[in-house]
Structures are given as C-alpha cells and as structure tokens.
Write a protein that holds these residues in place. Sequence first.
Motif, short mmCIF file in Angstrom:
data_model
loop_
_atom_site.label_atom_id
_atom_site.label_comp_id
_atom_site.label_asym_id
_atom_site.label_seq_id
_atom_site.Cartn_x
_atom_site.Cartn_y
_atom_site.Cartn_z
N ASN A 178 0.84 -1.19 0.00
CA ASN A 178 0.00 0.00 0.00
C ASN A 178 0.88 1.25 0.00
O ASN A 178 1.93 1.28 0.65
CB ASN A 178 -0.92 0.02 1.22
CG ASN A 178 -1.95 -1.10 1.17
OD1 ASN A 178 -1.70 -2.19 1.65
ND2 ASN A 178 -3.10 -0.84 0.60
N PHE A 179 0.41 2.26 -0.74
CA PHE A 179 1.21 3.46 -0.93
C PHE A 179 0.42 4.72 -0.59
O PHE A 179 -0.81 4.74 -0.66
CB PHE A 179 1.68 3.56 -2.40
CG PHE A 179 2.52 2.41 -2.85
CD1 PHE A 179 3.90 2.46 -2.79
CD2 PHE A 179 1.93 1.25 -3.33
CE1 PHE A 179 4.68 1.40 -3.22
CE2 PHE A 179 2.69 0.17 -3.76
CZ PHE A 179 4.08 0.25 -3.69
N ASN A 180 1.15 5.76 -0.22
CA ASN A 180 0.57 7.08 0.00
C ASN A 180 1.54 8.12 -0.56
O ASN A 180 2.68 8.21 -0.11
CB ASN A 180 0.33 7.33 1.49
CG ASN A 180 -0.39 8.64 1.77
OD1 ASN A 180 -0.94 9.26 0.86
ND2 ASN A 180 -0.39 9.06 3.01
N ASN A 181 1.09 8.86 -1.57
CA ASN A 181 1.94 9.84 -2.25
C ASN A 181 3.24 9.22 -2.75
O ASN A 181 4.32 9.82 -2.66
CB ASN A 181 2.26 11.01 -1.32
CG ASN A 181 1.05 11.90 -1.10
OD1 ASN A 181 0.24 12.11 -2.01
ND2 ASN A 181 0.90 12.42 0.11
N GLY A 182 3.12 8.02 -3.27
CA GLY A 182 4.27 7.35 -3.86
C GLY A 182 5.17 6.63 -2.88
O GLY A 182 6.11 5.93 -3.28
N LYS A 183 4.90 6.77 -1.57
CA LYS A 183 5.71 6.10 -0.56
C LYS A 183 4.98 4.89 0.00
O LYS A 183 3.77 4.95 0.23
CB LYS A 183 6.04 7.07 0.57
CG LYS A 183 6.94 8.23 0.17
CD LYS A 183 7.27 9.10 1.37
CE LYS A 183 8.21 10.25 0.99
NZ LYS A 183 8.55 11.10 2.16
N ILE A 184 5.72 3.83 0.21
CA ILE A 184 5.10 2.62 0.76
C ILE A 184 4.74 2.84 2.22
O ILE A 184 5.52 3.40 3.00
CB ILE A 184 6.04 1.41 0.60
CG1 ILE A 184 5.31 0.11 0.99
CG2 ILE A 184 7.32 1.58 1.39
CD1 ILE A 184 6.05 -1.14 0.60
N ILE A 185 3.52 2.45 2.61
CA ILE A 185 3.07 2.60 3.99
C ILE A 185 2.83 1.24 4.66
O ILE A 185 2.80 1.15 5.88
CB ILE A 185 1.81 3.48 4.10
CG1 ILE A 185 0.68 2.91 3.24
CG2 ILE A 185 2.12 4.91 3.71
CD1 ILE A 185 -0.64 3.65 3.40
N SER A 186 2.64 0.20 3.85
CA SER A 186 2.49 -1.14 4.43
C SER A 186 2.79 -2.20 3.38
O SER A 186 2.62 -1.97 2.18
CB SER A 186 1.08 -1.36 5.00
OG SER A 186 0.13 -1.41 3.97
N LYS A 187 3.23 -3.34 3.86
CA LYS A 187 3.54 -4.48 2.98
C LYS A 187 3.10 -5.75 3.69
O LYS A 187 3.36 -5.92 4.88
CB LYS A 187 5.04 -4.50 2.67
CG LYS A 187 5.49 -5.65 1.78
CD LYS A 187 6.94 -5.47 1.34
CE LYS A 187 7.89 -5.39 2.51
NZ LYS A 187 9.30 -5.28 2.09
N THR A 188 2.44 -6.65 2.96
CA THR A 188 1.93 -7.88 3.55
C THR A 188 2.37 -9.08 2.73
O THR A 188 2.25 -9.08 1.50
CB THR A 188 0.39 -7.86 3.65
OG1 THR A 188 -0.03 -6.69 4.35
CG2 THR A 188 -0.11 -9.09 4.39
N HIS A 189 2.87 -10.11 3.42
CA HIS A 189 3.21 -11.38 2.79
C HIS A 189 2.20 -12.43 3.25
O HIS A 189 1.91 -12.52 4.45
CB HIS A 189 4.63 -11.82 3.16
CG HIS A 189 5.71 -10.98 2.57
ND1 HIS A 189 6.25 -11.23 1.34
CD2 HIS A 189 6.33 -9.87 3.04
CE1 HIS A 189 7.18 -10.33 1.07
NE2 HIS A 189 7.24 -9.49 2.09
N TYR A 190 1.69 -13.20 2.31
CA TYR A 190 0.71 -14.23 2.62
C TYR A 190 1.34 -15.59 2.42
O TYR A 190 1.88 -15.91 1.36
CB TYR A 190 -0.52 -14.10 1.71
CG TYR A 190 -1.23 -12.78 1.85
CD1 TYR A 190 -2.32 -12.63 2.70
CD2 TYR A 190 -0.84 -11.67 1.10
CE1 TYR A 190 -2.97 -11.41 2.83
CE2 TYR A 190 -1.48 -10.45 1.22
CZ TYR A 190 -2.56 -10.34 2.08
OH TYR A 190 -3.20 -9.13 2.20
N LYS A 191 1.30 -16.41 3.47
CA LYS A 191 1.76 -17.78 3.40
C LYS A 191 0.61 -18.69 3.81
O LYS A 191 -0.48 -18.22 4.12
CB LYS A 191 2.97 -17.99 4.31
CG LYS A 191 4.18 -17.15 3.95
CD LYS A 191 5.34 -17.43 4.89
CE LYS A 191 6.56 -16.59 4.53
NZ LYS A 191 7.69 -16.85 5.45
#
Length: 281
Positions: free
Chosen positions: A135-148
């Motif tokens: 997920n991004f806000n103004n081009g900057k990443i704000i969250s990242k999720t890995h699904y296993k």
Amino acid sequence: MHKNKIIFLFLVSINSICFSQKYHKDYSEYKDVKYLRQEGLLDKNNLRNGNWILYYQNYNYLNTIIDSNLVKTVTFFKKGIKNGTYKLFDLQGKIKTEGFYKNGKKTKNWISYYSDGKISEIVEYKKGNRKTSKNFNNGKIISKTHYKKNQKINTDYNLNGEIYRIIIENIKQKTKKEQRFFTNGNIEETRNYKNGRKYGKWLTYYPDGEIAIIETYKNSKKNGKYYRYNKLRNIKTIGNHRDNMKNGECKEYLNGGLYSITTYNNDKIIKCESFTETEAE
C-alpha cells in the motif's frame, strides 16, 4: 478432370478457412430501453469471448444523478471464463483497478489507483491467492503484507520509510503477534492476541532495547504476575493482577534491595510495609 480437381481443392480450402475462423455474435443487455447494462461477444456455444463491458447504471452518487452509459469494467473472456486483462473505471473514466485473470483466477500484479492517478495498492496473485500486497501514500510505501499458508505477515512504515510495526497472524490458530518499534529500530512493545483478545505476555522496552515491563493477559484482562525494571536492568516492582486489578503482594525494590511490600485486594490497599527510609527512585 484436372480443372474439376482444382475447383474442388479451392472450395475445400475456402471452407476450411471459414470454419477455422472464430465465430462471434454481438450481445447487448439493457436495464431499460435507454441504459445499456453490458455488452460483448459470444462464441458459437453462446459463451462469452473477448472483451465484455459492464456499464454504471443511473443512480444517485454523492448527490449526482448518473444518467449516461459510463464504462465500469472491461473484462476479457475466453470460452466463457475470465482469461486476460481486467479494468475497473471510476465515474470520471479513470482506471481505478487493473489486473489479469488466468482460467478464471486472479494472477500476476493487480494495481489500484487514487483519483489523481498515483498507485494506492499493488497485490500479487498466484492461482487466485494473494502472495504479497503493498500500500502506498503519495508514492511512498506505507504497508507491505506477505501471505503464506495459514499465515499473514504485515509490515507498516512511517512517513520516513522506517518500520514502526510488524504483525504476524496465524489464521488457523487465530493468533496474532504485534511488535512496535522505536525510530532507532529497537522494539518498543510486543503484544499477543488470540481470537481478537489480548492474551499471553506483553512486553514493553526502553529505547536501548532493555525490558521495562512484563505483563500477562487472559481474555483481554491483566491476570498473573507483572514485573517492572529500571534502566539499569534491575527489578523495580513485582506484583499480581487479577481481572485488571492489583491483588496480593506488590513488592518494590531499590538498588537491588527490597524497599516495600503493599498488599492489595481488588485494587484497594489493605496493608503497607516499608523496609528502608531511603527515598525511592
């Protein structure tokens, strides 16, 4: 005879070409006489083939009446199954989401956009299952999720791009472990949840990484022993909680020695003993 043979071969080749071409027929569906609901192509088996277009219907949206045939989605089909590109448009005609299908399941990267055209989310799929999302806000990443398998690991970032929280969730066991971080990268807190409720040990740290507080939860309430430490790693307090209230003896320490004992009954002090006149920290 030779001439008839040539004509016969010519007719056979023409017939083969005609039947080798894909057969399409137009399909249109209207909500009423005025508004087109969807349209696309059908093959000879009346299965969707090629791009199918779904339109927004006239309705009140943010006090605005939508009364024209605006494209909502464009989806590519093959033999009645989604196979190829997919695009979702907003009411201004801008792409809101785009991605790919393979054999009816989402695959590759699916990208969503803000109204200004900047990317809001990128989700990677494999055989219809999420693998990663950003997920991004103004081009900057704000969250990242890995699904296993039965597990989801989410990492959140502050405006400087630094990690401030990691959540590890076990979907099958319905447990969740959350870690929060100081700006220097050291752990600030460790929290545990089960079935959406606080449980197990909760740890709080000093900025240098040393433990400050240990508490135990059961059914979202403090239950059991709790410990507090000073910045010199020495024990400061040992007490006991029952359903969020102090119960039993609470021991206070100073410079490694026992300083006082306070006895509680449901948060009420019933006895207090002091063992030194030295001023507490």
